[in-house]
Design a protein around this motif. Structure first.
Motif, mmCIF file in Angstrom:
data_model
loop_
_atom_site.group_PDB
_atom_site.id
_atom_site.type_symbol
_atom_site.label_atom_id
_atom_site.label_comp_id
_atom_site.label_asym_id
_atom_site.label_seq_id
_atom_site.Cartn_x
_atom_site.Cartn_y
_atom_site.Cartn_z
ATOM 1 N N GLY A 12 29.049 32.045 0.983
ATOM 2 C CA GLY A 12 29.418 32.742 -0.245
ATOM 3 C C GLY A 12 30.574 31.981 -0.871
ATOM 4 O O GLY A 12 30.678 30.753 -0.765
ATOM 5 N N PHE A 13 31.491 32.722 -1.485
ATOM 6 C CA PHE A 13 32.620 32.104 -2.185
ATOM 7 C C PHE A 13 33.398 31.126 -1.277
ATOM 8 O O PHE A 13 33.587 29.957 -1.603
ATOM 9 N N MET A 14 33.819 31.615 -0.128
ATOM 10 C CA MET A 14 34.717 30.818 0.726
ATOM 11 C C MET A 14 33.964 29.732 1.499
ATOM 12 O O MET A 14 34.460 28.618 1.677
ATOM 13 N N GLY A 15 32.760 30.079 1.978
ATOM 14 C CA GLY A 15 31.988 29.115 2.765
ATOM 15 C C GLY A 15 31.653 27.871 1.960
ATOM 16 O O GLY A 15 31.690 26.748 2.472
ATOM 17 N N VAL A 34 24.446 27.809 7.066
ATOM 18 C CA VAL A 34 23.710 28.962 7.592
ATOM 19 C C VAL A 34 24.115 30.188 6.789
ATOM 20 O O VAL A 34 25.308 30.407 6.560
ATOM 21 N N ASP A 35 23.140 30.981 6.378
ATOM 22 C CA ASP A 35 23.458 32.257 5.738
ATOM 23 C C ASP A 35 22.296 33.201 6.010
ATOM 24 O O ASP A 35 21.130 32.792 5.959
ATOM 25 N N LEU A 36 22.607 34.455 6.309
ATOM 26 C CA LEU A 36 21.554 35.443 6.553
ATOM 27 C C LEU A 36 20.706 35.625 5.309
ATOM 28 O O LEU A 36 19.526 35.953 5.392
ATOM 29 N N ILE A 70 33.289 29.688 10.323
ATOM 30 C CA ILE A 70 32.684 31.002 10.072
ATOM 31 C C ILE A 70 33.356 31.609 8.837
ATOM 32 O O ILE A 70 34.553 31.903 8.853
ATOM 33 N N ALA A 71 32.554 31.820 7.790
ATOM 34 C CA ALA A 71 33.091 32.399 6.543
ATOM 35 C C ALA A 71 32.203 33.561 6.090
ATOM 36 O O ALA A 71 31.878 33.683 4.918
ATOM 37 N N THR A 72 31.811 34.383 7.060
ATOM 38 C CA THR A 72 31.056 35.605 6.769
ATOM 39 C C THR A 72 32.065 36.696 6.398
ATOM 40 O O THR A 72 33.274 36.513 6.576
ATOM 41 N N PRO A 73 31.613 37.855 5.900
ATOM 42 C CA PRO A 73 32.575 38.899 5.524
ATOM 43 C C PRO A 73 33.434 39.363 6.708
ATOM 44 O O PRO A 73 33.024 39.234 7.878
ATOM 45 N N ASP A 74 34.595 39.930 6.400
ATOM 46 C CA ASP A 74 35.599 40.291 7.423
ATOM 47 C C ASP A 74 35.024 40.944 8.683
ATOM 48 O O ASP A 74 35.342 40.527 9.796
ATOM 49 N N PRO A 75 34.182 42.010 8.553
ATOM 50 C CA PRO A 75 33.748 42.695 9.787
ATOM 51 C C PRO A 75 32.640 41.947 10.531
ATOM 52 O O PRO A 75 32.224 42.390 11.604
ATOM 53 N N SER A 76 32.153 40.811 9.984
ATOM 54 C CA SER A 76 30.991 40.126 10.580
ATOM 55 C C SER A 76 31.354 38.762 11.166
ATOM 56 O O SER A 76 30.542 37.839 11.130
ATOM 57 N N HIS A 77 32.561 38.613 11.686
ATOM 58 C CA HIS A 77 32.956 37.316 12.249
ATOM 59 C C HIS A 77 32.550 37.178 13.730
ATOM 60 O O HIS A 77 32.297 36.079 14.204
ATOM 61 N N ARG A 78 32.509 38.319 14.435
ATOM 62 C CA ARG A 78 32.376 38.229 15.903
ATOM 63 C C ARG A 78 31.079 37.573 16.367
ATOM 64 O O ARG A 78 31.113 36.642 17.177
ATOM 65 N N VAL A 93 37.543 30.230 12.340
ATOM 66 C CA VAL A 93 37.100 31.523 11.795
ATOM 67 C C VAL A 93 38.030 31.906 10.650
ATOM 68 O O VAL A 93 39.255 31.927 10.829
ATOM 69 N N GLU A 94 37.441 32.216 9.499
ATOM 70 C CA GLU A 94 38.253 32.675 8.363
ATOM 71 C C GLU A 94 39.114 33.875 8.779
ATOM 72 O O GLU A 94 38.762 34.618 9.683
ATOM 73 N N LYS A 95 40.229 34.064 8.086
ATOM 74 C CA LYS A 95 41.052 35.235 8.340
ATOM 75 C C LYS A 95 40.357 36.474 7.784
ATOM 76 O O LYS A 95 39.607 36.321 6.816
ATOM 77 N N PRO A 96 40.535 37.674 8.283
ATOM 78 C CA PRO A 96 41.138 37.933 9.584
ATOM 79 C C PRO A 96 40.161 37.521 10.694
ATOM 80 O O PRO A 96 38.953 37.604 10.487
HETATM 81 N N1 LIG Z 1 41.723 32.144 3.127
HETATM 82 C C1 LIG Z 1 41.613 32.793 2.001
HETATM 83 O O1 LIG Z 1 42.481 32.749 1.147
HETATM 84 C C2 LIG Z 1 40.367 33.593 1.752
HETATM 85 C C3 LIG Z 1 39.982 33.891 0.428
HETATM 86 C C4 LIG Z 1 38.799 34.606 0.238
HETATM 87 C C5 LIG Z 1 38.048 35.024 1.333
HETATM 88 N N2 LIG Z 1 38.466 34.734 2.602
HETATM 89 C C6 LIG Z 1 37.697 35.189 3.776
HETATM 90 O O2 LIG Z 1 36.488 34.456 3.849
HETATM 91 C C7 LIG Z 1 35.445 35.285 4.387
HETATM 92 C C8 LIG Z 1 34.253 35.263 3.433
HETATM 93 O O3 LIG Z 1 34.645 35.836 2.195
HETATM 94 P P1 LIG Z 1 33.803 35.537 0.858
HETATM 95 O O4 LIG Z 1 34.613 36.080 -0.256
HETATM 96 O O5 LIG Z 1 33.365 34.117 0.845
HETATM 97 O O6 LIG Z 1 32.511 36.463 1.106
HETATM 98 P P2 LIG Z 1 31.127 36.395 0.348
HETATM 99 O O7 LIG Z 1 30.588 37.782 0.356
HETATM 100 O O8 LIG Z 1 31.263 35.667 -0.958
HETATM 101 O O9 LIG Z 1 30.203 35.475 1.291
HETATM 102 C C9 LIG Z 1 29.826 35.846 2.578
HETATM 103 C C10 LIG Z 1 28.470 35.217 2.893
HETATM 104 O O10 LIG Z 1 28.187 35.435 4.281
HETATM 105 C C11 LIG Z 1 26.805 35.776 4.408
HETATM 106 N N3 LIG Z 1 26.656 36.494 5.683
HETATM 107 C C12 LIG Z 1 26.975 37.783 5.964
HETATM 108 N N4 LIG Z 1 26.799 38.040 7.284
HETATM 109 C C13 LIG Z 1 26.357 36.878 7.843
HETATM 110 C C14 LIG Z 1 26.024 36.492 9.166
HETATM 111 N N5 LIG Z 1 26.116 37.328 10.202
HETATM 112 N N6 LIG Z 1 25.597 35.216 9.380
HETATM 113 C C15 LIG Z 1 25.486 34.333 8.334
HETATM 114 N N7 LIG Z 1 25.807 34.650 7.058
HETATM 115 C C16 LIG Z 1 26.247 35.890 6.814
HETATM 116 C C17 LIG Z 1 26.493 36.573 3.161
HETATM 117 O O11 LIG Z 1 25.098 36.579 2.895
HETATM 118 C C18 LIG Z 1 27.313 35.818 2.108
HETATM 119 O O12 LIG Z 1 26.558 34.782 1.502
HETATM 120 C C19 LIG Z 1 36.062 36.673 4.580
HETATM 121 O O13 LIG Z 1 36.455 36.840 5.925
HETATM 122 C C20 LIG Z 1 37.287 36.657 3.665
HETATM 123 O O14 LIG Z 1 38.358 37.499 4.078
HETATM 124 C C21 LIG Z 1 39.587 34.010 2.815
#
Ligand SMILES: NC(=O)c1ccc[n+]([C@@H]2O[C@H](COP(=O)([O-])OP(=O)(O)OC[C@H]3O[C@@H](n4cnc5c(N)ncnc54)[C@H](O)[C@@H]3O)[C@@H](O)[C@H]2O)c1
Length: 326
Positions: A12-15, A34-36, A70-78, A93-96
């Motif tokens: 997504g955005f961060m990945g 990789v993305d689901l 790993i840049a999946t949403p916060d609750p899906s890092h494990r 692993v992205e924070k947190p």
């Molecule tokens: N360091 C920073 O300043 C900063 C800034 C923004 C986000 N983040 C962190 O980055 C992480 C991602 O945030 P985002 O904004 O990019 O989210 P996002 O929703 O834009 O992207 C997440 C992606 O992960 C995919 N996904 C979900 N579960 C999955 C899994 N089990 N396996 C594979 N893919 C999966 C989703 O389909 C989606 O494409 C979060 O933990 C967020 O806190 C950090």
């Protein structure tokens, strides 16, 4: 020069930014994404010209990846972190690191059991301003720290994008909790008050204050409350017996462009693109991870630091009074 084969999970955005950071390094090679969500995986793969996967274990087997981000949403890092660590990869692993102490400890244990390197992505540790502030405090030139304060205000549109999987506490304050514990040199021990405030219009804030185990006081205020037209701001202060050190900046880095309708902050600090290459804090973080893995050197952020931040965030969340503003 040997190049580390890296796979990015969650594009997504961060990945996508992480993937571009990897592609900008001579010490690393992006071998897949990789993305689901298959459409997200395919779109990212096409843009980055690497193979797309929806299954991480298969991606690791087919690409020979040595490291995963790993840049999946916060609750899906494990789960993805465990799969990568169990396969012997080094993992950023992205924070947190996780949103529960149990998940953070499980990820840390997976790294210990399988001998993998694990680095939590607390990107602000790679910001020269915070790193310098930490040095100044540690040098003792300002005397003993007394009170650390952090505030960070962002836009409601960011909340609209990320608010379904996170909150100002987990999205922003976790950064500041880590900074306060790192710069203050101790863990948060007591909480004097915390408030999670939400409005029907989409504003959301988290406010808290308390004390570290060495007696240093802290205060954190964060949230998404602003219109997109501007006003994002960050301030961090360490009040010490012999003086104060203050970091103050607009999160974009102070770069704003205006057209006839509105002003817009342009990212110049965290992940700017300069001469076609992703630069800034994120590149510094990814480069540190890759080089420390290749060299067998220590990471500047440890899983223990990240777990301590999660423990404090969970306690703050539990202590918080939740209020809705109609
Ligand atoms: N360091 C920073 O300043 C900063 C800034 C923004 C986000 N983040 C962190 O980055 C992480 C991602 O945030 P985002 O904004 O990019 O989210 P996002 O929703 O834009 O992207 C997440 C992606 O992960 C995919 N996904 C979900 N579960 C999955 C899994 N089990 N396996 C594979 N893919 C999966 C989703 O389909 C989606 O494409 C979060 O933990 C967020 O806190 C950090």
């Amino acid at each position: 020069m040997s190049r580390l084969k890296v796979i990015v999970v969650g594009v997504g955005f961060m990945g996508l930014l992480h993937a571009r950071a990897v592609q900008g390094l001579r010490s690393a090679e992006l071998v897949g994404v990789v993305d689901l969500n298959e459409d997200a995986a395919k779109a990212a793969a096409a843009a980055l010209q690497v193979p797309a996967f929806t299954d991480l274990a298969r991606a690791i087997a087919e690409t020979g990846a040595q490291a995963a981000i790993i840049a999946t949403p916060d609750p899906s890092h494990r789960r993805p972190a465990e799969i990568a660590l169990e396969a012997g990869l080094s993992v950023l692993v992205e924070k947190p690191l996780a949103t529960t102490v149990e998940d953070a400890e499980a990820i840390t244990e997976a790294a210990r059991r399988h001998g993998g390197r694990l680095m939590p992505g607390h990107m602000l540790r790679f910001d020269a301003r915070y790193a310098q502030a930490a040095e100044v405090i540690r040098s003792g030139q300002l005397g003993k720290a007394f009170l650390l304060t952090a505030r960070h205000w962002s836009t409601r549109s960011l909340g609209a994008r990320v608010g379904h999987t996170t909150s100002p506490l987990w999205h922003f304050a976790i950064h500041h909790i880590d900074l306060i514990q790192w710069i203050g040199g101790a863990s948060i021990q007591s909480i004097d008050g915390a408030q999670a405030l939400e409005s029907a219009g989409g504003s959301s804030a988290f406010l808290s204050l308390g004390q570290l185990s060495n007696g240093v006081g802290f205060q954190v205020s964060t949230g998404w409350t602003l219109p997109d037209t501007g006003g994002r701001s960050t301030e961090f202060e360490a009040h010490c017996e012999g003086g104060v050190i203050r970091i103050t900046f607009a999160p974009g880095g102070g770069l704003t462009s205006w057209n006839s309708e509105r002003g817009q902050e342009v990212e110049a600090t965290a992940w700017p693109t300069i001469y076609g290459r992703l630069e800034g804090l994120l590149r510094r973080e990814v480069e540190h991870f890759v080089e420390a893995v290749l060299d067998g050197a220590d990471f500047v952020v440890t899983p223990q630091d990240a777990t301590a931040a999660i423990r404090a965030a969970v306690a703050l969340e539990q202590a918080s009074i939740r209020r809705a503003v109609p």
